[in-house]
Design a protein around this motif. Structure first.
Motif: not given
Length: 533
Positions: A160-164, A468-471, A477-482, A502-508
């Motif tokens: 996940x992001x620190x900030x966008x 597209x929609x909330x982050x 979680x993630x962020x959907x772009x269109x 963009x899928x936020x995943x915390x483990x390699x």
């Protein structure tokens, strides 16, 4: 391994950490023997008293020694909460130590940190159209599958992001997302040239071109030192034809000609940029962009403090612009009244602008004043203050004056910290009692802390894709772009993909599983053990 890769190389003229811009780091250090460095040598996540005011050897070199000591690496495994049973535990610990060493060298104002990362990632066979640059940024808006234009893709590039917030983001994975949705005065595009060693794999080089602005540059020469050399050169402009470039020249009108020429000669090779918004540049909601979107964003991003708090993750990236040092020293006073500034204001001025060496006039003070109450300053740049080198010409154009020519300024113009921000979507305007006001000149300007979460479509973007929609800024979680509904002409074409998740995943390991099972077509991270494969 959480690979939050640093943004570095030519763009990294400033410090990596926010604290460096607001006082705990040091800019432009000239001697390795000065006791001015700080380093977390015991890995407890903070700077203890015995870790302050160190020499270079006591800090940077000490970290490198720890990175090569198995005893210290084992201690770091525990300090960083790394699973000691992991086969690569000490390798991960070493990565974390070197990451800290890089932050340290960045705090000196280094242009090129003495380190280098490889950029391994996994891309599904048949997926092409990705283009990259030397900083590790990936541009994904033109992905294709088996040479056919693609429609929908999912990828994972990190946690996940620190900030966008473009001005304050520090991790490379989030920046990759930002580059899909934002564009600066310059931007990266697909060059059509495949990367060396990647022939036939559809991975292309990114190259810089004008973004939402037309950018032109002029270098400055003086009659004494360059009349014949540059007289007919379109890349140069005579000092006298650049009236605002060094306005302090007017203060020496009574000096003899030799003295004036001596001062002028110091500015040989300074650069003047004209940044003109394209007439059809738009935000993704269809509203027209103005040059104020850039001025506000730059003055905000260049501020060592903002809303009374430490700010400016990349503030030093603006120190090539005239007035930056003054804004971040004299400008940051405890009062907005220049007549009540600190007694050492004149000393600060001379230290930050040694070429001037003249008395700080009232006009100078007002030019650089910053109102801590948050009221708009006199040059109309909003709540963030301003730099003398940024001159608003009109709604569509500004002039940017550099202290010296900066060969990579075009790349800075494409970097996240230089991207525009729509202040009306960011600021909450309140009076001193906390009540909403419409008159900006009477407003205390504070930001909504999560404006970039896009919960109410408050985050305006201007790139080839839009949010597209909330982050959903949490792990898993993630962020959907269109594809952008409205875009500056040239940003969207027949090759632009329809959607990108963009899928936020915390483990390699989880990232690799998503790639292996086909849930994503690209993963930026994967377990170290797979590198041999």
């Amino acid at each position: 391994m959480k690979n939050k890769g640093l943004l570095f190389s030519l763009l990294a003229v400033g410090s990596f950490t926010a604290t460096s811009c607001s006082g705990s780091g040091l800019r432009h250090t000239v001697s390795k023997d000065n006791k001015v460095y700080h380093a977390d040598l015991n890995f407890n996540g903070k700077i203890d008293p015995n870790e302050e005011n160190l020499t270079w050897v006591e800090s940077y070199d000490a970290l490198l020694k720890k990175a090569n000591s198995i005893t210290d690496l084992n201690k770091a495994v525990e300090a960083f909460n790394i699973n000691p049973d992991d086969e690569y535990a000490t390798a991960i610990a070493r990565y974390e130590i070197l990451h800290e060493a890089e932050e340290l060298i960045m705090s000196t104002g280094a242009v090129l940190p003495l380190c280098n990362y490889i950029d391994p990632y996994l891309l599904k066979e048949g997926v092409k159209g990705i283009y990259t640059n030397s900083l590790g940024f990936k541009f994904l808006d033109q992905l294709t599958t088996n040479d056919k234009p693609g429609l929908d893709y999912a990828i994972t590039v990190g946690t996940k992001a620190e900030t966008f917030d473009p001005a304050n983001n520090s991790d490379a994975s989030t920046s990759i997302a930002l580059f899909q949705i934002m564009a600066g005065a310059k931007r990266y595009v697909n060059s059509g040239k495949e990367q060396e060693g990647e022939e036939g794999k559809g991975v292309y080089k990114a190259e810089i071109e004008d973004g939402v602005c037309k950018v032109t540059k002029k270098l400055v020469y003086t009659e004494k030192s360059g009349e014949e050399t540059h007289k007919n050169d379109d890349d140069w402009i005579l000092f006298d034809n650049c009236p605002d470039l060094m306005d302090e020249m007017t203060t020496i009108a009574g000096e003899d000609e030799d003295k004036q020429q001596e001062i002028r000669d110091k500015y040989e090779g300074t650069a003047r940029y004209t940044i003109e918004l394209k007439s059809d540049a738009v935000w993704n909601d269809g509203s027209a962009m103005t040059i104020d979107d850039f001025i506000y964003a730059w003055t905000r991003a260049s501020s060592a403090t903002y809303n009374g708090q430490p700010f400016g993750m990349w503030c030093q990236l603006f120190d090539s612009i005239r007035g930056y040092n003054v804004w971040n020293t004299i400008g940051q006073q405890t009062t907005a009244d220049p007549t009540k500034w600190d007694e050492d204001t004149q000393a600060k001025w001379n230290n930050t602008d040694p070429n001037k060496g003249t008395v700080l006039t009232d006009a100078d003070k007002y030019q650089y004043k910053a109102k801590f109450e948050g009221i708009t300053n006199i040059n109309g740049t909003g709540c963030a203050g301003g730099m003398a080198g940024i001159i608003r010409d009109n709604d569509k154009q500004m002039t940017v004056q550099l202290v010296n020519d900066c060969s990579y300024f075009d790349e800075l113009l494409a970097f996240t910290a230089y991207m525009p921000v729509k202040k009306e979507k960011v600021l909450i305007k309140k009076d001193k009692d906390g009540k909403p006001v419409e008159d900006e000149t009477k407003a205390i300007c504070t930001e909504s802390p999560d404006w970039w979460m896009n919960k109410d479509k408050s985050y305006l973007t201007n790139g080839p894709m839009q949010i597209n929609g909330p982050i959903r800024n949490q792990d898993s979680g993630g962020i959907d772009l269109v594809q952008a509904e409205h875009a500056t002409p040239g940003f969207v074409n027949e090759k632009t993909i329809k959607s990108l998740k963009f899928l936020f995943i915390d483990k390699d390991s989880t990232m690799y599983d998503a790639y292996r099972t086909g849930s994503v077509v690209l993963t930026n991270n994967f377990p170290i053990a797979l590198i041999d494969q």
